[in-house]
Design a protein around this motif. Structure first.
Motif, short mmCIF file in Angstrom:
data_model
loop_
_atom_site.label_atom_id
_atom_site.label_comp_id
_atom_site.label_asym_id
_atom_site.label_seq_id
_atom_site.Cartn_x
_atom_site.Cartn_y
_atom_site.Cartn_z
N PHE A 43 -26.75 -9.47 24.92
CA PHE A 43 -27.35 -10.65 24.31
C PHE A 43 -27.65 -10.39 22.83
CE2 PHE A 43 -27.99 -11.15 28.76
CZ PHE A 43 -27.71 -12.49 28.97
N SER A 44 -26.69 -9.79 22.18
CA SER A 44 -26.88 -9.50 20.77
C SER A 44 -25.58 -9.75 20.02
CB SER A 44 -27.30 -8.05 20.58
OG SER A 44 -26.15 -7.23 20.68
N GLY A 91 -30.79 -12.48 21.31
CA GLY A 91 -31.20 -13.82 21.74
C GLY A 91 -30.18 -14.38 22.71
N LEU A 92 -30.66 -15.37 23.47
CA LEU A 92 -29.78 -15.96 24.47
C LEU A 92 -28.53 -16.56 23.84
CD1 LEU A 92 -32.11 -17.70 27.06
CD2 LEU A 92 -30.67 -15.69 27.33
N TRP A 130 -24.66 -16.17 24.95
CA TRP A 130 -23.79 -17.30 25.26
C TRP A 130 -22.53 -17.24 24.40
CZ3 TRP A 130 -22.56 -20.47 28.79
CH2 TRP A 130 -21.86 -21.64 28.52
N ALA A 131 -22.74 -16.95 23.13
CA ALA A 131 -21.59 -16.87 22.22
C ALA A 131 -20.63 -15.77 22.69
CB ALA A 131 -22.07 -16.57 20.81
N PHE A 143 -20.26 -8.10 22.19
CA PHE A 143 -19.20 -8.69 22.99
C PHE A 143 -18.79 -7.74 24.11
CE2 PHE A 143 -14.63 -8.94 23.69
CZ PHE A 143 -14.49 -10.26 24.08
N THR A 144 -18.59 -6.45 23.77
CA THR A 144 -18.16 -5.48 24.78
C THR A 144 -19.18 -5.36 25.91
OG1 THR A 144 -17.16 -4.24 23.00
CG2 THR A 144 -17.41 -3.13 25.11
#
Ligand SMILES: Nc1ncnc2c1ncn2[C@@H]1O[C@H](COP(=O)(O)OP(=O)(O)OP(=O)(O)O)[C@@H](O)[C@H]1O
Ligand SMILES: [Mg+2]
Lengths: 307, 500, 366
Positions: B208-209, B224-225, B229-230, B469-470
């Motif tokens: 979540f980063s 953050g959430l 999500w991204a 992302f990973t």
């Protein structure tokens, strides 16, 4: 059946065919030949690529690129080995081979020692004591095996980086211990379960306490299992490449898999040296492996049947 | 008799020492002329030994201290009210200090930030104190820069030992039912906590980063959430590493897993059945057949990678020879209508392929390699299973009139199940996660057409530095495997038998 | 040398009560055999004494010391396991010396004691072997040897002979008895084999379902069983039982088994005088049923007619399986008896040796 056997085949050719294709007990020669043929083909497939490495290592540098398929090449030479081991003064290049091997051995051996010590102790508790949380613990250890090794690599990498352990043996050691401990606990617990509790009780009555029971009865009786566990975790780390590549980035901290990969990466692909280094590393490992395969296998099947 | 015994007893030791000395001197005389060409030297070795030895000592020392602490909780009870109060106070203080050290450790590794405020400073105080202690030691000349940590460590340990000694002498032993069990599993449990649970939590946070190279990993990362999500959106819609898309890679991973495991089991079963009969040369076959397993995987992968070279690799040489042979035959049989055409057709279609450039053949090349590597293990497992099946079942079945095939279907397969099922499931999980072969042979190329999920993830982290992302990617992979495991447990009725 | 006392001992495994309030004393130098059917809790009782099993409630003392919280090693006992539990990685000598080594006995003393024990048990030539190189009987001896070198206060045996063949079992039985005489120590011996119990014990404790049924000398147990269970358990072939009713008329007590009646001799009738109509179980041992031709003189014999169903000729005696009404019973008669299958015969019940048990409480009435 009975009619067949009472009917005596008269001519020698049909008798030969009967002998060759048909047996009531055991395999007919035909089947035996087929089986051996299949096994020989399988063996060639299994061994030939390995032999090719030896072949390449023996080739003189100028004939490396060849489509020759012979096992002992023309003008076989040990030059590649010499260069791998001792460097080449002409090219003013030193050999890192021993350094890599030493790095590998020291890291992997310490990992294995730690994981075997920790695992042998806690596996004993899991095998012999009933306590709240026992089965939850065991299942948990098994589930950690479901976590992809690569998955924890990133957080471990960041953690190791923050602790300033990049390029040190300690960083890699931490990463390797992750996979080794839970599996070792399972293997050893399976083995301890086969040691009769009677023996421990007899020792308790003979005057031993829990600790002396463990050191005088359990440990000596499980040396084969401890050896297997050590070997497993050693083998697991010994030829590991991907984690090492992330944690170790300087040539002098390389383990041998990273090291010999540098041979394969160079523009002037040093195939011959790569092959020679591979042979030097593989021979002792394979000898050890083949020598201990009997125990390895019994350890494996024990674990799989039990768990 | 007595003398002979002592002689006998020490003979092996003496021989060992003699042999090792001999090896040492031979190696020395052999190697010393070349010593200039070797980078490894005594200094490096002794440095390593010091470093690793210190580490081991530190680890086992801290484990020992923790064990004593827990031991006293379980097995000692204070003698009287006064000592009870003192003991409990001391224990609570030690526990708080421990928590503070852990919190500082977590902060150092960036799980969270306590900030530069009184509370943060309070929590950091044990470590700050330790650093100060080191500094004082150095400045007062008791320790050098190198040994400061060790000396300070000894200092702290001694302090703790004094506390423990006090507790020990003001208390009496008591019985504990589970104490010993917990003491025994504690070290491994701590290891697992530190090496698996903590990284796992850390990974969730990371997911979540927006951590990446740009944010200097976690240093300037935002959490953050919305970032989670991204990451999720990027994972399913964007490219997972550089070119490849998620579902394409997922599909390839499944293909990779299924094909590999199928071939491993089928091949392993075939070999095991061939080997599982008394015959000549059995030992030789067995030894030769486990070669692919015995050779270190890294070496095997790199060697095979060379063999997929388009001109000088074994596979293309063989295919080239085959092509030449087919061409010759087709020339020779050109007059015979059907056969000549057939060989001509074969010659036109069978020949060297471009293992590196063609995505299909590249995938085939890693499949061949991994299948070759994996069959021996499976055959060994299955062979073990076969050998545990009593011959009497087959004899009984034979008397009942069962054919060989029926025996295989009705005896071998069901009785192999306890061995086969875990082997297959573990095989699936391992293969799903196994990408060292891929990485070493094709590096996922060409254009990431041979990547599987895990290798894409590895690249995303360590080639493209997309850390947040990973982490999300890793969680998704874990979820997939977890579902598979749950599914498997449902089918097989859980792990009860394994943990009873 | 010490006595052993079980004082209100209870043992639960989870919710299952395995031992229910066990109370008895084993005297110093006594050979006490615990006997009972499989699963009755003998092993559990022994293991609690050894300290291998926690005691749920109650106290066990060895000598004058309550040992509930004493570690096994400090109880000064030795135990021979059913599986022998020899340490596979140690030689016979080391197996026997292990306990002494742990107690830091001097080397010479260890040697002396091990050799002495080995001589007693005739295993001197095996001292260098590993347990797996021994036969079952030899392992058994080593297990006993390991116990005796320790010179403990109490010896515990848990079915030590059950893994041996019949002949060896008889031989070892005698040897263990001899050992007891020689060592003059307290022996507690668990078995489910009542022959073993009868031949070796100074006293026998019969246990059933975790409850002590009777503790007495073998002869007393055999002649005066306290209850139906003990009567049926001790003796082989076991006692014959008949559902019956007492009838008292004119001072004479009759046992009424529906299809036949037998009279209780006046000398023994006392306890039953006011039990007219009481439902009981009537018991008589096979050897107290005689073929009339060979019946001993001067017994209070009662004739009962029956049909011979099966005969077993043992050579020194003959077993007749007899049917009377719904009852099947066994008579152990003189081998010269000519009774054959199918014969309608009359046998003689020796009414000096009968037993009567209450149907409800199963206690003996006497
Ligand atoms: N560890 C245990 N957990 C639960 N129940 C147990 C345990 N050990 C024994 N039991 C139960 O306690 C009862 C008594 O067992 P014990 O071993 O004392 O019998 P035993 O009289 O020695 O029988 P045998 O003659 O067959 O050896 C049995 O019903 C057994 O199932
Ligand atoms: Mg028992």
């Amino acid at each position: 059946m009975t009619t067949l056997s009472t009917q005596k085949p008269s001519n020698p050719i049909s008798r030969f065919f009967r002998w060759f294709f048909y047996r009531s007990r055991g395999d007919s020669p035909f089947k035996t030949i087929l089986i051996h043929a299949a096994l020989i083909i399988a063996c060639v497939i299994a061994v030939y690529p390995v032999l090719r490495v030896v072949t390449i290592s023996l080739r003189p540098n100028d004939t490396l690129l060849t489509t020759d398929l012979r096992i002992i090449p023309e003008n076989a030479t040990l030059d590649n080995y010499k260069e791998v081991l001792f460097g080449s003064p002409e090219k003013n290049r030193k050999s890192d081979f021993f350094l890599w091997i030493w790095n590998s051995i020291s890291i992997v051996a310490v990992t294995s020692v730690i994981s075997v010590i920790l695992a042998s102790i806690s596996a004993y508790a899991f095998s012999r004591f009933k306590f709240p949380g026992r089965s939850a613990g065991l299942v948990f250890l098994l589930t950690t095996q479901m976590i992809p090794a690569g998955m924890l690599l990133l957080p471990l990498f960041i953690m190791i980086a923050k602790l300033k352990m990049i390029n040190t043996p300690l960083g890699l050691l931490i990463a390797y211990a992750v996979t080794a401990v839970p599996l070792t606990i399972w293997t050893l617990k399976g083995y301890y379960d086969t040691i009769p509790v009677d023996l421990e009780e007899a020792a308790l009555i003979d005057g031993a306490n829990r600790f002396t029971v463990f050191t005088n009865i359990i440990l000596p009786l499980s040396t084969p299992a401890l050896a297997i566990a050590f070997l497993f975790s050693f083998m697991g780390g010994w030829s590991e490449y991907l984690v090492a590549r992330v944690v170790l980035q300087k040539n002098e901290s390389f383990t041998w898999p990273l090291g010999i990969f540098t041979y394969a990466q160079q523009f002037t692909v040093s195939w011959g040296q790569f092959a020679a280094a591979s042979v030097l590393i593989a021979i002792p490992v394979m000898a050890l492996f083949l020598y201990s395969s009997k125990w390895l296998i019994s350890g494996l099947t024990l674990g799989s049947v039990k768990g | 008799m007595e003398n002979e015994n002592t002689f006998r007893r020490y003979l092996p030791t003496v021989l060992w020492i003699a042999a090792l000395t001999a090896v040492y001197f031979t190696l020395n005389t052999l190697i010393s002329p070349y010593a200039d060409g070797i980078t490894l030297n005594g200094k490096i070795v002794s440095e390593h030994v010091k470093e690793l030895g210190g580490f081991l000592l530190g680890i086992f020392g801290s484990i020992a201290l923790i064990e004593i602490y827990i031991y006293q909780m379980f097995f000692r009870t204070p003698k009287d009210l006064v000592s009870k109060i003192v003991t409990r106070t001391l224990q609570v203080i030690v526990a708080i200090a421990m928590v503070m050290v852990i919190a500082t450790f977590l902060e150092t590794t960036d799980l969270f930030r306590m900030g530069d405020n009184p509370i943060g400073n309070f929590f950091r105080s044990p470590i700050t104190g330790f650093t100060n202690l080191k500094d004082t030691l150095i400045s007062s000349g008791i320790a050098t820069k190198d040994s400061a940590t060790a000396v300070a460590g000894v200092f702290v340990s001694l302090l703790l030992l004094v506390v423990f000694a006090f507790i020990h002498f003001t208390s009496v032993p008591r019985n504990s039912r589970y104490g010993l069990a917990y003491l025994l599993i504690l070290p491994a449990f701590l290891g697992v906590l530190f090496l698996i649970i903590y990284p796992f939590l850390f990974e969730i946070k990371l997911a979540f980063s927006n951590a990446s190279l740009g944010t200097q990993a976690t240093k300037n990362a935002q959490y953050g959430l919305q970032y989670g999500w991204a990451n999720l959106v990027a994972l399913f819609t964007g490219s997972v590493a550089k070119d490849a898309k998620f579902f394409e890679v997922l599909w390839r991973t499944i293909l990779w897993t299924v094909i590999n495991v199928t071939f491993h089991v089928a091949g392993g079963m075939g070999l095991a059945i061939l080997l599982h009969r008394p015959m000549k040369l059995q030992g030789v076959y067995r030894t030769l057949l486990i070669f692919p397993w015995a050779i270190p995987a890294t070496i095997a992968a790199m060697a095979l990678r060379n063999e997929f070279d388009s001109r000088y690799g074994l596979f293309n040489i063989l295919l080239g020879n085959l092509n030449t042979w087919l061409t010759n035959v087709s020339h020779g049989t050109a007059s015979i209508i059907g056969i000549g055409n057939m060989f001509a057709w074969l010659a036109a279609h069978i020949g060297p392929v471009s293992w590196k450039q063609d995505p299909f053949w590249a995938f085939v090349s890693i499949l061949i390699s991994n299948i070759w590597l994996g069959i021996p293990f499976m055959s060994v497992i299955i062979l073990g299973g076969l050998q545990s099946i009593s011959q009497e079942y087959y004899e009984a079945a034979e008397i009942d009139g069962a054919s060989k095939w029926q025996q295989f279907r009705n005896i071998t397969i069901p009785l192999l199940r306890p061995v086969l099922t875990p082997a297959i499931v573990l095989g699936v999980v391992w293969t799903f996660n196994k990408f060292d072969i891929i990485y070493l042979i094709t590096q996922g190329g060409p254009q990431e057409k041979t990547d599987i999920l895990v290798s894409s993830m590895y690249k995303a982290a360590f080639s493209f530095y997309r850390y947040g992302f990973t982490a999300m990617f890793a969680l998704v992979i874990f979820a997939i495997l977890f579902l598979f495991t749950i599914f498997y447990l449902r089918i097989t009725g859980g792990l009860k038998s394994a943990t009873e | 040398m010490a006595s052993v006392i079980y004082n209100n001992v209870i043992k639960n495994f989870g919710n299952v009560e395995v031992i229910k309030n066990l109370n008895f004393e084993v005297k110093d130098k006594e050979f006490l055999v615990l006997v009972g059917p499989s699963g009755c809790g003998k092993t559990t009782a022994l293991r609690m004494l050894a300290g291998l099993e926690e005691i749920t409630a109650g106290e066990i003392s060895i000598g004058d010391r309550v040992v509930n919280d004493v570690a096994p090693k400090d109880r000064d006992i030795a135990m021979v396991f059913q599986s022998y539990a020899l340490y596979p990685h140690m030689s016979v000598f080391d197996n026997m010396a292990f306990g002494l080594k742990l107690r830091k006995t001097s080397k010479d003393e260890i040697k002396r004691r091990v050799n002495e024990a080995a001589e007693i048990l005739d295993i001197t030539h095996l001292l260098d072997r590993k347990p797996r190189q021994l036969s079952g009987g030899q392992r058994q001896r080593v297990a006993v040897g390991r116990a005796i070198v320790r010179e403990p206060k109490v010896f515990l045996f848990d079915e030590p002979l059950s893994n041996l063949d019949a002949k060896l079992r008889v031989q070892m039985r005698a040897e263990i008895s001899k050992l007891h005489q020689r060592l003059q120590t307290t022996f507690i011996y668990v078995t489910h084999d009542q022959t073993e119990a009868m031949t070796m014990a100074s006293r026998i404790a019969v246990i059933n379902k975790g409850i002590l049924q009777q503790l007495d000398t073998p002869q007393m147990l055999y002649d005066h069983p306290n209850n139906l269970f003990v009567a049926g358990f001790i003796g082989s072939p076991s006692m014959n039982f008949f559902p019956a009713k007492l009838s008292v008329s004119g001072g004479k007590v009759m046992v009424d088994v529906d299809t036949f009646q037998v009279q209780v001799p006046d000398a023994l009738a006392g306890p039953y005088k006011n039990m007219d109509g009481k439902k009981v179980v009537f018991g008589i041992r096979p050897e107290n049923i005689h073929d009339p031709e060979f019946a001993p003189p001067n017994i209070h014999g009662e004739k009962v007619s029956a049909k011979v169903d099966v005969t077993e000729l043992m050579g020194n005696e003959t077993f007749l399986y007899l049917v009377n009404g719904k009852n099947i019973f066994i008579a152990r008669v003189d081998p010269r008896s000519q009774k054959r299958v199918g014969d309608e015969v009359q046998v003689i019940f020796d009414m000096d040796k009968f037993h009567v048990f209450d149907v409800e409480t199963e206690e003996a009435i006497r």
